[in-house]
Design a protein around this motif. Sequence first.
Motif, PDB file in Angstrom:
ATOM      1  N   ARG A  50       7.333  -9.310   7.976  1.00 14.44           N
ATOM      2  CA  ARG A  50       8.405  -8.389   7.840  1.00 14.44           C
ATOM      3  C   ARG A  50       8.610  -7.929   6.360  1.00 14.44           C
ATOM      4  NH1 ARG A  50      11.303 -10.666  11.793  1.00 14.44           N
ATOM      5  NH2 ARG A  50      12.403 -11.766  10.440  1.00 14.44           N
ATOM      6  N   ASN A  51       8.404  -9.267   5.478  1.00 17.02           N
ATOM      7  CA  ASN A  51       8.531  -9.060   4.140  1.00 17.02           C
ATOM      8  C   ASN A  51       7.332  -8.185   3.552  1.00 17.02           C
ATOM      9  OD1 ASN A  51      10.891 -10.393   4.181  1.00 17.02           O
ATOM     10  ND2 ASN A  51       9.890 -12.295   3.305  1.00 17.02           N
ATOM     11  N   LEU A  52       6.187  -8.449   4.003  1.00 18.04           N
ATOM     12  CA  LEU A  52       4.977  -7.675   3.844  1.00 18.04           C
ATOM     13  C   LEU A  52       5.095  -6.246   4.164  1.00 18.04           C
ATOM     14  CD1 LEU A  52       2.107  -7.364   2.879  1.00 18.04           C
ATOM     15  CD2 LEU A  52       1.215  -8.011   5.090  1.00 18.04           C
ATOM     16  N   LEU A  53       5.665  -5.777   5.119  1.00 18.94           N
ATOM     17  CA  LEU A  53       6.011  -4.589   5.706  1.00 18.94           C
ATOM     18  C   LEU A  53       6.908  -3.811   4.642  1.00 18.94           C
ATOM     19  CD1 LEU A  53       5.505  -2.273   7.640  1.00 18.94           C
ATOM     20  CD2 LEU A  53       7.048  -3.215   9.142  1.00 18.94           C
ATOM     21  N   ASN A  54       8.217  -4.578   4.274  1.00 16.49           N
ATOM     22  CA  ASN A  54       9.073  -4.179   3.547  1.00 16.49           C
ATOM     23  C   ASN A  54       8.349  -3.886   2.254  1.00 16.49           C
ATOM     24  OD1 ASN A  54      10.973  -4.237   5.235  1.00 16.49           O
ATOM     25  ND2 ASN A  54      11.764  -6.302   4.683  1.00 16.49           N
ATOM     26  N   VAL A  55       7.508  -4.594   1.614  1.00 21.11           N
ATOM     27  CA  VAL A  55       6.885  -4.187   0.350  1.00 21.11           C
ATOM     28  C   VAL A  55       6.047  -2.818   0.418  1.00 21.11           C
ATOM     29  CG1 VAL A  55       5.081  -4.981  -1.334  1.00 21.11           C
ATOM     30  CG2 VAL A  55       6.658  -6.641  -0.471  1.00 21.11           C
ATOM     31  N   ALA A  56       5.272  -2.783   1.560  1.00 22.67           N
ATOM     32  CA  ALA A  56       4.429  -1.433   1.837  1.00 22.67           C
ATOM     33  C   ALA A  56       5.388  -0.162   2.056  1.00 22.67           C
ATOM     34  CB  ALA A  56       3.841  -1.623   3.095  1.00 22.67           C
ATOM     35  N   VAL A  57       6.600  -0.479   2.436  1.00 27.30           N
ATOM     36  CA  VAL A  57       7.625   0.786   2.738  1.00 27.30           C
ATOM     37  C   VAL A  57       8.201   1.004   1.436  1.00 27.30           C
ATOM     38  CG1 VAL A  57       9.598   1.486   3.968  1.00 27.30           C
ATOM     39  CG2 VAL A  57       7.755   0.374   5.258  1.00 27.30           C
ATOM     40  N   THR A  58       8.491   0.209   0.801  1.00 28.49           N
ATOM     41  CA  THR A  58       9.147   0.549  -0.614  1.00 28.49           C
ATOM     42  C   THR A  58       8.395   0.933  -1.700  1.00 28.49           C
ATOM     43  OG1 THR A  58       9.286  -1.782  -1.315  1.00 28.49           O
ATOM     44  CG2 THR A  58      11.167  -0.819   0.005  1.00 28.49           C
ATOM     45  N   TYR A 128      -3.260   7.716   2.940  1.00 25.59           N
ATOM     46  CA  TYR A 128      -3.590   6.412   2.810  1.00 25.59           C
ATOM     47  C   TYR A 128      -1.981   5.342   2.923  1.00 25.59           C
ATOM     48  CZ  TYR A 128      -4.737   1.715   1.319  1.00 25.59           C
ATOM     49  OH  TYR A 128      -4.735   0.383   1.118  1.00 25.59           O
ATOM     50  N   VAL A 129      -1.118   5.976   2.082  1.00 28.53           N
ATOM     51  CA  VAL A 129       0.356   5.255   2.274  1.00 28.53           C
ATOM     52  C   VAL A 129       0.632   5.327   3.566  1.00 28.53           C
ATOM     53  CG1 VAL A 129       2.516   5.299   1.456  1.00 28.53           C
ATOM     54  CG2 VAL A 129       0.797   5.555  -0.147  1.00 28.53           C
ATOM     55  N   ARG A 130       0.555   6.395   4.294  1.00 30.78           N
ATOM     56  CA  ARG A 130       1.177   6.339   5.691  1.00 30.78           C
ATOM     57  C   ARG A 130       0.392   5.364   6.400  1.00 30.78           C
ATOM     58  NH1 ARG A 130       4.969   5.605   8.702  1.00 30.78           N
ATOM     59  NH2 ARG A 130       4.983   6.979  10.597  1.00 30.78           N
ATOM     60  N   LEU A 131      -0.944   5.457   6.360  1.00 32.01           N
ATOM     61  CA  LEU A 131      -1.818   4.401   7.571  1.00 32.01           C
ATOM     62  C   LEU A 131      -1.523   3.201   7.160  1.00 32.01           C
ATOM     63  CD1 LEU A 131      -5.141   6.561   6.888  1.00 32.01           C
ATOM     64  CD2 LEU A 131      -3.840   6.175   9.174  1.00 32.01           C
ATOM     65  N   MET A 132      -1.492   2.621   5.756  1.00 33.46           N
ATOM     66  CA  MET A 132      -1.204   1.566   5.362  1.00 33.46           C
ATOM     67  C   MET A 132      -0.024   1.115   6.060  1.00 33.46           C
ATOM     68  SD  MET A 132      -0.528  -0.199   1.489  1.00 33.46           S
ATOM     69  CE  MET A 132       0.958   0.937   1.171  1.00 33.46           C
ATOM     70  N   GLN A 133       1.304   1.746   5.773  1.00 35.75           N
ATOM     71  CA  GLN A 133       2.554   1.450   6.585  1.00 35.75           C
ATOM     72  C   GLN A 133       2.519   1.219   7.969  1.00 35.75           C
ATOM     73  OE1 GLN A 133       4.866   4.663   4.829  1.00 35.75           O
ATOM     74  NE2 GLN A 133       5.282   3.436   3.156  1.00 35.75           N
ATOM     75  N   LEU A 134       1.733   1.903   8.641  1.00 36.40           N
ATOM     76  CA  LEU A 134       1.547   2.058  10.088  1.00 36.40           C
ATOM     77  C   LEU A 134       0.649   0.925  10.585  1.00 36.40           C
ATOM     78  CD1 LEU A 134       0.781   5.788  10.780  1.00 36.40           C
ATOM     79  CD2 LEU A 134       3.001   4.416  11.648  1.00 36.40           C
TER      80      LEU A 134
END
Length: 161
Positions: A50-58, A128-134
């Motif tokens: 979840r922390n990794l996902l939060n970094v990607a979202v922010t 890229y950013v959207r794919l990474m977050q997904l």
Amino acid sequence: MSINVLDPNILRRNLLLEAAIDKQLDVLVQQANRTATLLKNTKMEENQLRNLLNVAVTSSSREVVINFIRYQIARDKDKWGQKDDDFGHTVIRDLRETMDRLAGAVEADVKKNMPHVPEAETLRQTAYVRLMQLYLGYLNRAFYYGKKTNDFERLRGNANG
């Protein structure tokens, strides 16, 4: 230069972008599932992903996300692994290779359907950013499933259901 989000060309571009990303979702989920199976015998906890996902979202930076993963590898090798084929470095490889390849496919798909796409210079990065977050969201879900059911094997696609 300000962007008019109500501009019909921008709206069309964004719709084409979402449709092109949607075409990549099966590949994205399958890769996330394969990568999550590497966590089968680790001490990884849900909050770490979840922390990794939060970094990607922010952040809209692949390098910021990779930097966070490297930090986690260094501080907690029992969860992230340190070898090239361990979880942490596999995620980095997925971000560098798989997401980049998929972002290129998305960009090509949009440009095929809209040859004079507005903001073409940002199209690949946006994809890229959207794919990474997904991808990281699906990775989190796959890990949660594997950990809670103790059935990482099903994530490989070798079992029914």
